[in-house]
Design an enzyme around this catalytic site. Structure first.
Site, PDB file in Angstrom:
ATOM      1  N   HIS A 124       0.875  -1.176   0.000  1.00  0.00           N
ATOM      2  CA  HIS A 124       0.000   0.000   0.000  1.00  0.00           C
ATOM      3  C   HIS A 124       0.918   1.233   0.000  1.00  0.00           C
ATOM      4  O   HIS A 124       2.036   1.169   0.510  1.00  0.00           O
ATOM      5  CB  HIS A 124      -0.822  -0.070   1.299  1.00  0.00           C
ATOM      6  CG  HIS A 124      -1.897   0.937   1.441  1.00  0.00           C
ATOM      7  ND1 HIS A 124      -1.655   2.244   1.780  1.00  0.00           N
ATOM      8  CD2 HIS A 124      -3.246   0.827   1.336  1.00  0.00           C
ATOM      9  CE1 HIS A 124      -2.810   2.895   1.866  1.00  0.00           C
ATOM     10  NE2 HIS A 124      -3.786   2.051   1.602  1.00  0.00           N
ATOM     11  N   ASP A 201       3.010  -4.521   8.203  1.00  0.00           N
ATOM     12  CA  ASP A 201       1.808  -3.703   8.072  1.00  0.00           C
ATOM     13  C   ASP A 201       0.619  -4.646   8.237  1.00  0.00           C
ATOM     14  O   ASP A 201       0.292  -5.412   7.335  1.00  0.00           O
ATOM     15  CB  ASP A 201       1.812  -3.028   6.693  1.00  0.00           C
ATOM     16  CG  ASP A 201       0.467  -2.403   6.321  1.00  0.00           C
ATOM     17  OD1 ASP A 201      -0.505  -2.558   7.092  1.00  0.00           O
ATOM     18  OD2 ASP A 201       0.393  -1.777   5.255  1.00  0.00           O
ATOM     19  N   GLN A 204      -4.683  -5.010   7.328  1.00  0.00           N
ATOM     20  CA  GLN A 204      -5.722  -5.905   6.806  1.00  0.00           C
ATOM     21  C   GLN A 204      -5.814  -7.207   7.600  1.00  0.00           C
ATOM     22  O   GLN A 204      -6.790  -7.941   7.474  1.00  0.00           O
ATOM     23  CB  GLN A 204      -5.442  -6.239   5.327  1.00  0.00           C
ATOM     24  CG  GLN A 204      -5.493  -5.047   4.395  1.00  0.00           C
ATOM     25  CD  GLN A 204      -6.882  -4.437   4.309  1.00  0.00           C
ATOM     26  OE1 GLN A 204      -7.893  -5.097   4.581  1.00  0.00           O
ATOM     27  NE2 GLN A 204      -6.954  -3.163   3.948  1.00  0.00           N
ATOM     28  N   LYS A 227     -10.333  -0.514  10.787  1.00  0.00           N
ATOM     29  CA  LYS A 227     -10.556  -1.686   9.936  1.00  0.00           C
ATOM     30  C   LYS A 227     -10.944  -2.902  10.778  1.00  0.00           C
ATOM     31  O   LYS A 227     -11.210  -3.968  10.257  1.00  0.00           O
ATOM     32  CB  LYS A 227      -9.307  -1.986   9.105  1.00  0.00           C
ATOM     33  CG  LYS A 227      -9.021  -0.909   8.048  1.00  0.00           C
ATOM     34  CD  LYS A 227      -7.925  -1.360   7.121  1.00  0.00           C
ATOM     35  CE  LYS A 227      -7.225  -0.224   6.413  1.00  0.00           C
ATOM     36  NZ  LYS A 227      -8.004   0.397   5.347  1.00  0.00           N
ATOM     37  N   CYS A 365      -4.840   2.547  -3.487  1.00  0.00           N
ATOM     38  CA  CYS A 365      -3.595   3.077  -2.898  1.00  0.00           C
ATOM     39  C   CYS A 365      -2.425   2.123  -3.125  1.00  0.00           C
ATOM     40  O   CYS A 365      -1.577   1.953  -2.238  1.00  0.00           O
ATOM     41  CB  CYS A 365      -3.755   3.369  -1.410  1.00  0.00           C
ATOM     42  SG  CYS A 365      -4.954   4.655  -1.079  1.00  0.00           S
TER      43      CYS A 365
END
Lengths: 408, 157
Positions: A124, A201, A204, A227, A365
């Site tokens: 991303h 990261d 998600q 999220k 993104c």
């Protein structure tokens, strides 16, 4: 027997009751942000109506109460990601700020001209641009580990990119475009063999799978509240204590200091050293409610339900002629990107929105990934625990409508 | 007509699948690239001028049906027009796609371009329809840079 009582879960989310354009809302844009259960909304409301005060400095009742709440959430988050110590949990605005913190603090302190930071092709922008900024400042270079056509990382090629100048690896746990679940534990083991720390990261991943930062042995793990059924504007940076202690502060201000004189400042201990200014107290309390909500259902059950949805949606989309699923990695989470022959994703999004179905269309993104995939954009349906098989039927119905409008 | 069928009129779908003037102009004396970062629409416009007159125009690129049809119909509408005439049509077109819904009669001078009237019901798609025109303006000035929908130039300015 059903894995979870989805009707009961749906009733926890007030927003799902509303109609959009005369149709009941089918929300399939969860990878962008998830909806919020009543418990999260109420936790934020009751903080403002019953407990509002600043933290870490007041001697009065409300301030003590708010401080206690914030520190209590820190401990719950520590348990949620199985960190060793609650001081390793830093509250930030979200994944983006967490990565920028590491880039600006750890990165600026450790990178020199000629050094390298390794990322992957599926990142991303928030896990690309912060590294570009610090690399440019320091004269360091970005190395990009490739993916194969299915959307899996090419681990051999990734390993071949390590050099004596590699200072950090940063990669996503789950791709927000392809749904690929990266073998992060393997990458971390590999990087540690070269004495290189790794940032994951996890934006998600956190709402979809159990995270154990000690088992992963990651050096940094970043994620966002919004999220994972929590509020926007709050997120977490986990970092190994030794690394965080050695890092310079990211921002200066109140709370992050022990003693200030005009001659110099003594910084506070972890985690406060990285939490300058009044934190997003309501957000932290909302995040705590979101953690409780997820743990109340259990991430194994959430993952099992979402996996069923993914299988169902994959099969359903494959039956629609002209639809091509983008991302066929071995191990995937409930993110489904696709393109439709002869129809731009933007048109797909507009038409199915008229049917009450919310998906995301665009580059997500991840412009460099779009270039790698050879598409200008994709349409993306992403699922959360409250999605049902009926939602997938609505998506399929919407996509048939697209074909009807375009006469293809 | 539903808002959707007004947006995706047959004329628009036809221009999307069979765009007019969809080619590069060799020896163009004006060109510009337009980019809509929101959805990745990319168009390149080429102009052949004869004094103040747009003698020929061509375009290449990829994008959604609205942006492609808009570019196609725009090229057909302004070929043979002067710079000043093109600018007037530009202003009228932008006014049509951004004016309030109750203001329902597009300027008769817009001719075929009035098929884009339905775009104003879809605020997220206005940029798709206007990209061609902003790129045209840059090509008329022969700016050697990419215009994006995020730096809307004022058609009245």
């Amino acid at each position: 027997m059903k894995i979870l009582d989805i009707e009961k879960i749906r009733a926890d989310f007030p927003i799902l009751r509303q109609s959009i354009r005369g149709r009941s809302l089918v929300y399939l844009d969860n990878a962008a942000t998830s909806q919020k259960p009543r418990s999260v909304i109420e936790a934020i409301g009751s903080y403002y109506s019953e407990q509002n005060a600043n933290v870490h400095r007041g001697v009065h009742y409300l301030s003590e109460k708010a401080t206690e709440e914030v520190e209590n959430v820190r401990v719950r988050v520590k348990k949620f990601i199985k960190a060793q110590d609650h001081r390793e949990v830093i509250f930030v605005r979200g994944t983006t700020e967490a990565i920028n913190l590491v880039a600006q603090s750890y990165g600026r302190a450790h990178l020199q001209a000629g050094d390298e930071v390794m990322i992957t092709e599926m990142e991303h922008h928030s896990n690309i641009v912060p590294w570009q900024i610090v690399c440019e400042e320091k004269g360091a270079r970005l190395k990009v580990a490739p993916i194969d056509d299915a959307g899996d990382l090419e681990l051999d090629l990734l390993e071949s990119l390590f050099s004596k100048r590699t200072r950090l690896v940063a990669l996503s746990h789950i791709s927000n475009v392809l749904g690929t679940i990266n073998p992060v534990k393997k990458v971390i083991e590999m990087a540690h063999r070269y004495q290189v720390p790794v940032l994951i990261d996890g934006a998600q991943a956190v709402p979809h799978m159990n995270i154990d930062v000690q088992d992963l042995d990651c050096d940094f793990y970043a994620f966002s509240g919004h999220k994972m059924y929590g509020p926007t504007g709050i997120g977490v940076l986990y970092g190994k204590r030794g690394l965080l202690e050695a890092m310079p502060p990211y921002q200066g201000g109140g709370d992050m200091i022990r003693k200030v004189t005009f001659e110099g400042t003594e910084y506070n201990d972890l985690p406060y050293k990285f939490e300058a200014g009044t934190p997003h107290i309501a957000g932290i309390i909302g995040l705590g409610a979101a953690v409780d909500y997820i743990q109340g259902m259990g991430l194994e059950k959430i993952a099992a339900h979402e996996n069923e949805l993914l299988q169902d949606a994959t099969q359903a989309l494959q039956k629609i002629s002209g639809v091509e699923i983008i991302g066929k990695a071995r191990d995937r989470a409930c993110v489904l990107s696709f393109v439709m022959e002869g129809v731009h994703p933007h048109d797909v999004g507009t038409i199915i929105d008229q049917e009450g179905v919310a998906i995301r269309v665009g580059h997500h993104c991840a412009m460099p990934l779009m270039k790698r995939l050879g598409v200008p954009a994709t349409a993306r349906a992403s699922f959360a625990v409250y999605n049902s098989h009926e939602d997938i039927q609505a998506l399929v119905h919407g996509l048939r409508k697209v074909r009807e409008v375009f006469g293809c | 007509m539903t808002p959707l069928s007004e947006l995706y009129q047959q004329v628009i779908l036809d221009h999307n699948s069979h765009p007019q003037n969809f080619h590069k102009l060799e020896n163009a004396d004006g060109s510009a690239e337009g980019y809509n970062p929101l959805c990745g629409d990319e168009i390149h416009i080429y102009l052949k001028m004869e004094g103040e007159k747009i003698q020929d125009i061509g375009f290449l690129g990829s994008g959604c049906a609205i942006s492609k049809a808009s570019t196609s119909i725009m090229t057909a509408s302004i070929k043979g027009k002067t710079k000043a005439e093109a600018k007037v049509i530009f202003q009228k077109f932008i006014k049509m796609i951004t004016s309030p819904l109750e203001d329902s009669s597009p300027d008769p001078d817009l001719g075929k371009l009035s098929v884009f009237k339905g775009v104003r019901e879809f605020p997220t798609r206005i940029k798709c329809a206007s990209l061609a025109w902003h790129t045209l303006q840059a090509a008329l000035e022969n700016k050697n840079k990419t215009v994006t929908t995020e730096e809307e130039s004022d058609p009245h300015g």
